[in-house]
Design a protein around this motif. Structure first.
Motif, PDB file in Angstrom:
ATOM      1  N   THR A  90       0.846  -1.189   0.000  1.00 16.11           N
ATOM      2  CA  THR A  90       0.000   0.000   0.000  1.00 16.11           C
ATOM      3  C   THR A  90       0.888   1.248   0.000  1.00 16.11           C
ATOM      4  N   PRO A  91       0.482   2.325  -0.661  1.00 17.92           N
ATOM      5  CA  PRO A  91       1.299   3.545  -0.700  1.00 17.92           C
ATOM      6  C   PRO A  91       1.588   4.067   0.701  1.00 17.92           C
ATOM      7  N   PRO A  92       2.687   4.798   0.881  1.00 23.07           N
ATOM      8  CA  PRO A  92       3.124   5.223   2.217  1.00 23.07           C
ATOM      9  C   PRO A  92       2.144   6.123   2.959  1.00 23.07           C
ATOM     10  N   ALA A  93       1.354   6.941   2.253  1.00 18.47           N
ATOM     11  CA  ALA A  93       0.448   7.866   2.929  1.00 18.47           C
ATOM     12  C   ALA A  93      -0.506   7.119   3.852  1.00 18.47           C
ATOM     13  N   ASP A  94      -0.882   7.777   4.973  1.00 18.24           N
ATOM     14  CA  ASP A  94      -1.838   7.206   5.931  1.00 18.24           C
ATOM     15  C   ASP A  94      -1.386   5.859   6.472  1.00 18.24           C
ATOM     16  N   GLN A  95      -0.147   5.793   6.922  1.00 14.26           N
ATOM     17  CA  GLN A  95       0.402   4.588   7.536  1.00 14.26           C
ATOM     18  C   GLN A  95       0.308   3.376   6.618  1.00 14.26           C
ATOM     19  N   GLY A  96       0.737   3.543   5.380  1.00 10.36           N
ATOM     20  CA  GLY A  96       0.686   2.457   4.412  1.00 10.36           C
ATOM     21  C   GLY A  96       1.884   1.537   4.519  1.00 10.36           C
ATOM     22  N   CYS A  97       2.471   1.184   3.368  1.00 13.72           N
ATOM     23  CA  CYS A  97       3.662   0.321   3.299  1.00 13.72           C
ATOM     24  C   CYS A  97       3.367  -1.120   3.715  1.00 13.72           C
ATOM     25  N   SER A  98       2.107  -1.554   3.577  1.00 16.07           N
ATOM     26  CA  SER A  98       1.738  -2.898   4.003  1.00 16.07           C
ATOM     27  C   SER A  98       1.634  -3.845   2.812  1.00 16.07           C
ATOM     28  N   ILE A  99       2.347  -4.965   2.900  1.00 15.01           N
ATOM     29  CA  ILE A  99       2.212  -6.027   1.901  1.00 15.01           C
ATOM     30  C   ILE A  99       0.940  -6.821   2.153  1.00 15.01           C
ATOM     31  N   GLN A 100       0.664  -7.099   3.417  1.00 15.02           N
ATOM     32  CA  GLN A 100      -0.479  -7.931   3.803  1.00 15.02           C
ATOM     33  C   GLN A 100      -1.802  -7.306   3.382  1.00 15.02           C
ATOM     34  N   ASP A 101      -1.916  -5.980   3.477  1.00  9.41           N
ATOM     35  CA  ASP A 101      -3.178  -5.302   3.167  1.00  9.41           C
ATOM     36  C   ASP A 101      -3.331  -4.965   1.691  1.00  9.41           C
ATOM     37  N   CYS A 102      -2.322  -5.260   0.893  1.00  8.54           N
ATOM     38  CA  CYS A 102      -2.354  -4.916  -0.528  1.00  8.54           C
ATOM     39  C   CYS A 102      -2.758  -6.158  -1.324  1.00  8.54           C
ATOM     40  N   ILE A 103      -4.072  -6.318  -1.506  1.00 13.62           N
ATOM     41  CA  ILE A 103      -4.562  -7.549  -2.128  1.00 13.62           C
ATOM     42  C   ILE A 103      -5.344  -7.301  -3.418  1.00 13.62           C
ATOM     43  N   THR A 104      -5.746  -6.066  -3.670  1.00 16.16           N
ATOM     44  CA  THR A 104      -6.472  -5.779  -4.909  1.00 16.16           C
ATOM     45  C   THR A 104      -5.489  -5.432  -6.016  1.00 16.16           C
ATOM     46  N   GLN A 105      -5.987  -5.350  -7.243  1.00 18.39           N
ATOM     47  CA  GLN A 105      -5.117  -5.189  -8.405  1.00 18.39           C
ATOM     48  C   GLN A 105      -4.238  -3.943  -8.340  1.00 18.39           C
ATOM     49  N   ASP A 106      -4.834  -2.795  -8.002  1.00 16.37           N
ATOM     50  CA  ASP A 106      -4.075  -1.534  -7.990  1.00 16.37           C
ATOM     51  C   ASP A 106      -3.866  -1.001  -6.583  1.00 16.37           C
ATOM     52  N   CYS A 107      -3.759  -1.903  -5.613  1.00 19.18           N
ATOM     53  CA  CYS A 107      -3.613  -1.473  -4.217  1.00 19.18           C
ATOM     54  C   CYS A 107      -2.302  -0.733  -3.968  1.00 19.18           C
ATOM     55  N   ASN A 108      -1.345  -0.888  -4.859  1.00 20.32           N
ATOM     56  CA  ASN A 108      -0.043  -0.232  -4.682  1.00 20.32           C
ATOM     57  C   ASN A 108       0.096   1.038  -5.514  1.00 20.32           C
ATOM     58  N   LYS A 109      -1.033   1.510  -6.082  1.00 21.12           N
ATOM     59  CA  LYS A 109      -0.979   2.673  -6.983  1.00 21.12           C
ATOM     60  C   LYS A 109      -1.330   3.957  -6.265  1.00 21.12           C
ATOM     61  N   LEU A 110      -0.525   4.981  -6.520  1.00 17.66           N
ATOM     62  CA  LEU A 110      -0.801   6.331  -6.041  1.00 17.66           C
ATOM     63  C   LEU A 110      -0.926   7.221  -7.266  1.00 17.66           C
ATOM     64  N   VAL A 111      -2.086   7.850  -7.452  1.00 17.20           N
ATOM     65  CA  VAL A 111      -2.338   8.681  -8.626  1.00 17.20           C
ATOM     66  C   VAL A 111      -1.938  10.120  -8.333  1.00 17.20           C
ATOM     67  N   LEU A 112      -1.103  10.671  -9.214  1.00 17.33           N
ATOM     68  CA  LEU A 112      -0.672  12.063  -9.107  1.00 17.33           C
ATOM     69  C   LEU A 112      -1.261  12.860 -10.262  1.00 17.33           C
ATOM     70  N   SER A 113      -1.364  14.156 -10.075  1.00 17.35           N
ATOM     71  CA  SER A 113      -1.915  15.004 -11.129  1.00 17.35           C
ATOM     72  C   SER A 113      -0.932  15.077 -12.295  1.00 17.35           C
ATOM     73  N   PRO A 114      -1.410  15.417 -13.500  1.00 15.96           N
ATOM     74  CA  PRO A 114      -0.504  15.497 -14.656  1.00 15.96           C
ATOM     75  C   PRO A 114       0.555  16.576 -14.528  1.00 15.96           C
ATOM     76  N   THR A 115       0.296  17.569 -13.670  1.00 19.21           N
ATOM     77  CA  THR A 115       1.263  18.667 -13.506  1.00 19.21           C
ATOM     78  C   THR A 115       2.221  18.442 -12.334  1.00 19.21           C
ATOM     79  N   ALA A 116       1.995  17.381 -11.572  1.00 15.95           N
ATOM     80  CA  ALA A 116       2.876  17.115 -10.427  1.00 15.95           C
ATOM     81  C   ALA A 116       4.283  16.798 -10.923  1.00 15.95           C
TER      82      ALA A 116
END
Length: 200
Positions: free
Chosen positions: A148-174
């Motif tokens: 899971t992405p680092p925000a909000d106490q993420g970084c969990s392998i165990q809780d990352c079970i869905t297809q895009d659970c490791n994805k963090l979406v940024l704006s096109p201008t970021a």
């Protein structure tokens, strides 16, 4: 009677790919592949004399060195071109992505770490996606596993079970992402950057 496609349909910039064309035609006819619009091309890019009625040809091309470029190919035969018959296929180059992580020469990071995310595409960038992976020592053989992405106490392998659970979406201008590494345990990590452009 005519078919054409690219393999792969979306290719990395400056990489080689195959243009595969086919036609059901007469023996002795000539299969012709054009680069671009058939009306704007003086002569075929590749040709093959057909020795069977099911005529096929594979030609290797090199993609543009820029991201988001449309690559148009047209197929016909001498017989079909006289009748005004042809088929077209547009293939694309992927956006060019680059990650720069502020770190020391040993690639050890701590605290708030700046991750620079660069995506370039002639088709315009719609969004930037960061994918996070952590080294998994609990499986054999060891490998990087989605987390899971680092925000909000993420970084969990165990809780990352869905297809895009490791994805963090940024704006096109970021241009950067501030990674608070204190939210993650001391371990090896891998980041992958994907750009979504106007061709998607």
């Amino acid at each position: 009677n005519l078919s054409i496609y690219c393999s792969p349909p979306v290719v990395d910039a400056a990489k080689q790919f195959d243009v595969i064309a086919g036609a059901l035609t007469e023996v002795g006819d000539e299969l012709q592949i054009y680069e671009g619009d058939i009306f704007e091309s003086e002569k075929p890019w590749k040709t093959k004399k057909c020795d069977t009625t099911n005529c096929e040809m594979t030609a290797t091309a090199t993609a543009s060195n820029q991201g988001g470029v449309a690559l148009l190919y047209t197929v016909t035969t001498r017989n079909f071109s006289e009748q005004g018959d042809w088929a077209e296929k547009t293939c694309y180059t992927r956006p060019i992505c680059d990650i720069i992580i502020t770190n020391n020469p040993n690639k050890i990071i701590s605290g708030i770490t700046t991750v620079t995310v660069n995506v370039n595409s002639n088709a315009g960038v719609k969004q930037k996606e960061l994918y996070f992976y952590k080294w998994n020592k609990k499986i054999q053989p060891n490998e990087f596993t989605k987390m899971t992405p680092p925000a909000d106490q993420g970084c969990s392998i165990q809780d990352c079970i869905t297809q895009d659970c490791n994805k963090l979406v940024l704006s096109p201008t970021a241009t950067t992402y501030a990674w608070d590494t204190s939210r993650c345990e001391n371990e090896l990590y891998k980041l992958e950057l994907v750009g979504v452009d106007g061709n998607d």
